[in-house]
Design an enzyme around this catalytic site. Structure first.
Site, PDB file in Angstrom:
ATOM      1  N   HIS A   1     -77.009   5.969  89.259  1.00 36.42           N
ATOM      2  CA  HIS A   1     -78.430   5.805  88.949  1.00 36.42           C
ATOM      3  C   HIS A   1     -79.281   6.075  90.181  1.00 36.42           C
ATOM      4  CE1 HIS A   1     -78.677   4.300  84.751  1.00 36.42           C
ATOM      5  NE2 HIS A   1     -77.364   4.278  84.960  1.00 36.42           N
TER       6      HIS A   1
ATOM      7  N   HIS B   1     -98.684  30.637 103.832  1.00 32.61           N
ATOM      8  CA  HIS B   1     -97.542  30.763 102.930  1.00 32.61           C
ATOM      9  C   HIS B   1     -97.770  31.892 101.930  1.00 32.61           C
ATOM     10  CE1 HIS B   1     -95.979  26.367 103.553  1.00 32.61           C
ATOM     11  NE2 HIS B   1     -96.297  26.967 104.691  1.00 32.61           N
TER      12      HIS B   1
ATOM     13  N   ARG C   1     -77.622   9.885  75.451  1.00 29.90           N
ATOM     14  CA  ARG C   1     -77.211   8.476  75.518  1.00 29.90           C
ATOM     15  C   ARG C   1     -78.023   7.747  76.576  1.00 29.90           C
ATOM     16  NH1 ARG C   1     -75.493   4.505  78.848  1.00 29.90           N
ATOM     17  NH2 ARG C   1     -74.389   6.101  80.056  1.00 29.90           N
ATOM     18  N   GLU C   2     -77.980   8.243  77.785  1.00 28.12           N
ATOM     19  CA  GLU C   2     -78.701   7.597  78.879  1.00 28.12           C
ATOM     20  C   GLU C   2     -80.207   7.663  78.649  1.00 28.12           C
ATOM     21  OE1 GLU C   2     -79.101   5.343  81.924  1.00 28.12           O
ATOM     22  OE2 GLU C   2     -77.090   6.201  81.869  1.00 28.12           O
TER      23      GLU C   2
ATOM     24  N   HIS D   1     -70.785   8.596  88.031  1.00 26.29           N
ATOM     25  CA  HIS D   1     -72.062   8.353  87.348  1.00 26.29           C
ATOM     26  C   HIS D   1     -72.903   7.485  88.272  1.00 26.29           C
ATOM     27  CE1 HIS D   1     -74.585   7.449  83.686  1.00 26.29           C
ATOM     28  NE2 HIS D   1     -74.823   6.331  84.365  1.00 26.29           N
TER      29      HIS D   1
ATOM     30  N   HIS E   1     -70.435   5.957  73.333  1.00 26.84           N
ATOM     31  CA  HIS E   1     -70.185   4.724  74.073  1.00 26.84           C
ATOM     32  C   HIS E   1     -69.639   3.602  73.188  1.00 26.84           C
ATOM     33  CE1 HIS E   1     -71.983   3.715  78.245  1.00 26.84           C
ATOM     34  NE2 HIS E   1     -71.292   4.834  78.305  1.00 26.84           N
TER      35      HIS E   1
END
Length: 458
Positions: free
Chosen positions: A194, A286, A10-11, A192, A69
């Protein structure tokens, strides 16, 4: 126990690059469900008949409940019911910006009434309801209390606090959610957020610390603008720091690649957890430490997600010859390919330029080279995780003189040169030479051809 709802389907389609098909959505729903998420969010069925079918395709295969939705309107809710989704996500807001831009002519009281009526209507259709306070991060506490009370009293099963523009800092998120949870101890909350300020994951952790049970996430963090909290980052964190070992993390990297291909949203190599550089170590000190103990510079064991440590470094560009010497090579070196007619030259790949982001080959075709492989085809259908291009150039005037057949996503077409075919990531394709003389050029947006292949098992 912390629960998660994955909103990729959906998003994700609110990003301008992305438009999942019904078939892609169904496959992604199966793979996302296999992670062990608790719910999948997909689509806004009122938008179109095609969107209803896309949600239906997800409902048909999803191993977990599906939420779709809807605005706080009966026609939107009816569309969700037709889609077969078990849950509806209703949303509304009453802050000053919303009253000015989205609910012109309506008062706060009008919206509260509309919200409550919509929840009751959806419940009457047998749908379970998640009621979302949109733009909650810019809504006053008194208005938040009014919205939550209206949703609870109308029978919402869950209430979502949506920081729709990612405006709050983590401590602010903790404070307001703690207050709401104290005021509404009987309400099950969802969060939710953003990622507009790069704080989505930090704010999600603040919501968890405030006791919010449900968290909203999406694969690769895709979504509107800068997206939302990343599924892979949160699930890995829940496993490694919150002792929630119920998630199946082994297929995350493959799913991330699939989402990247289908969404057409490129993934940064620096993306935490699933990025190409996530477990690469090139600093000499490293590397020495990693050879002694792989935990030296790894926050968790990459094998947890089927990842692997790499100590390989690309040769610096200024140390390489950029005037290249292409070489002839049979296509038998490639999966899904056989030798084929004519001569094939590798013009550019990682063998010619270390760290090359591109793969180019050129093949000469001539009628004299035609054999059984040309007639039957020497390339089986395959899929790339990146975009690629076919170019067909005949030897005649204006590049005329070459005829080929291309299959793109199940559509088969005969082409005469000059011709070019753009092949989007995630689309199955193949080609075969028919007749004539000329050159075929293949460009793939990866320096290693085999690294570009997208293997879909289902």
């Amino acid at each position: 126990m912390i629960k998660v709802i994955d909103c990729t389907l959906r998003e994700g389609v609110q990003a301008r690059q992305c438009s999942f098909t019904a078939q892609q959505s169904a496959l992604l729903a199966q793979e996302i469900g296999a992670l062990g998420v608790d719910m999948i969010e997909c689509g806004h069925p009122f938008i179109s008949a095609q969107e209803v079918e896309r949600v239906r395709s997800v409902v048909a295969v999803s191993p977990v409940p599906v939420l779709a939705h809807a605005r706080a309107r009966s026609e939107d809710i009816d569309a969700v019911a037709r889609s077969g989704a078990q849950w509806v996500g209703l949303f509304a807001s009453i802050n000053a910006i919303s009253l000015t831009t989205k609910f012109k002519g309506m008062t706060r009281e009008d919206i509260l009434t509309m919200f409550g009526d919509a929840i009751r209507y959806a419940r009457g259709l047998g749908l379970q309801v998640r009621a979302t306070v949109e733009d909650a991060g810019r809504t006053s506490v008194s208005d938040l209390v009014s919205m939550v009370a209206a949703a609870r009293d109308a029978g919402a099963d869950r209430i979502c606090f949506a920081d729709s523009v990612g405006i709050l800092l983590p401590d602010e998120t903790f404070d307001v959610l703690s207050l709401l949870r104290q005021e509404f101890y009987d309400v099950e909350f969802e969060y939710h957020v953003h990622n507009d300020r790069g704080l989505a994951l930090a704010n999600t952790l603040a919501a968890i610390q405030a006791g919010v049970k449900w968290q909203s996430i999406s694969c690769n963090g895709i979504g509107e603008r800068a997206g939302i909290t990343d599924t892979f980052q949160l699930l890995t964190l829940l496993h490694t720091r919150f002792q929630q070992e119920r998630f199946n993390l082994k297929n995350m990297m493959a799913l991330s690649e699939l989402v990247e291909a289908y969404s057409r949203i490129p993934l940064s190599p620096m993306q935490p957890v699933v990025g190409k550089n996530a477990f690469v170590h090139v600093a000499r000190l490293h590397q020495l430490a990693m050879q002694e103990d792989s935990a030296a510079y790894s926050v968790f064991d990459p094998e947890l997600i089927n990842g692997r440590v790499s100590l390989e470094r690309f040769q610096p560009m200024h140390q390489q010859s950029l005037f290249l010497a292409p070489f002839e090579k049979s296509a038998t070196e490639l999966k899904y390919h056989r030798h084929g007619p004519g001569k094939r030259f590798v013009m550019l790949d990682k063998r010619l330029v270390d760290g090359s982001p591109f793969y180019f080959i050129a093949r000469q075709f001539a009628d004299a080279d035609a054999d059984d492989s040309a007639v039957s085809g020497h390339v089986d259908s395959h899929i790339h995780n990146c975009d690629s291009v076919f170019l067909f150039l005949g030897d005649g005037a204006d590049y005329a003189g070459l005829e080929v057949e291309v299959d793109l996503g199940g559509t088969r077409r005969r082409l005469t040169s000059p011709a070019s075919v753009f092949i989007p990531a995630g689309v199955a394709h193949s080609y075969r030479f028919i007749r004539g003389c000329g050159t075929y050029i293949n460009f793939v947006h990866k320096g290693d051809y085999h690294d570009s292949l997208l293997e879909i098992t289902q």
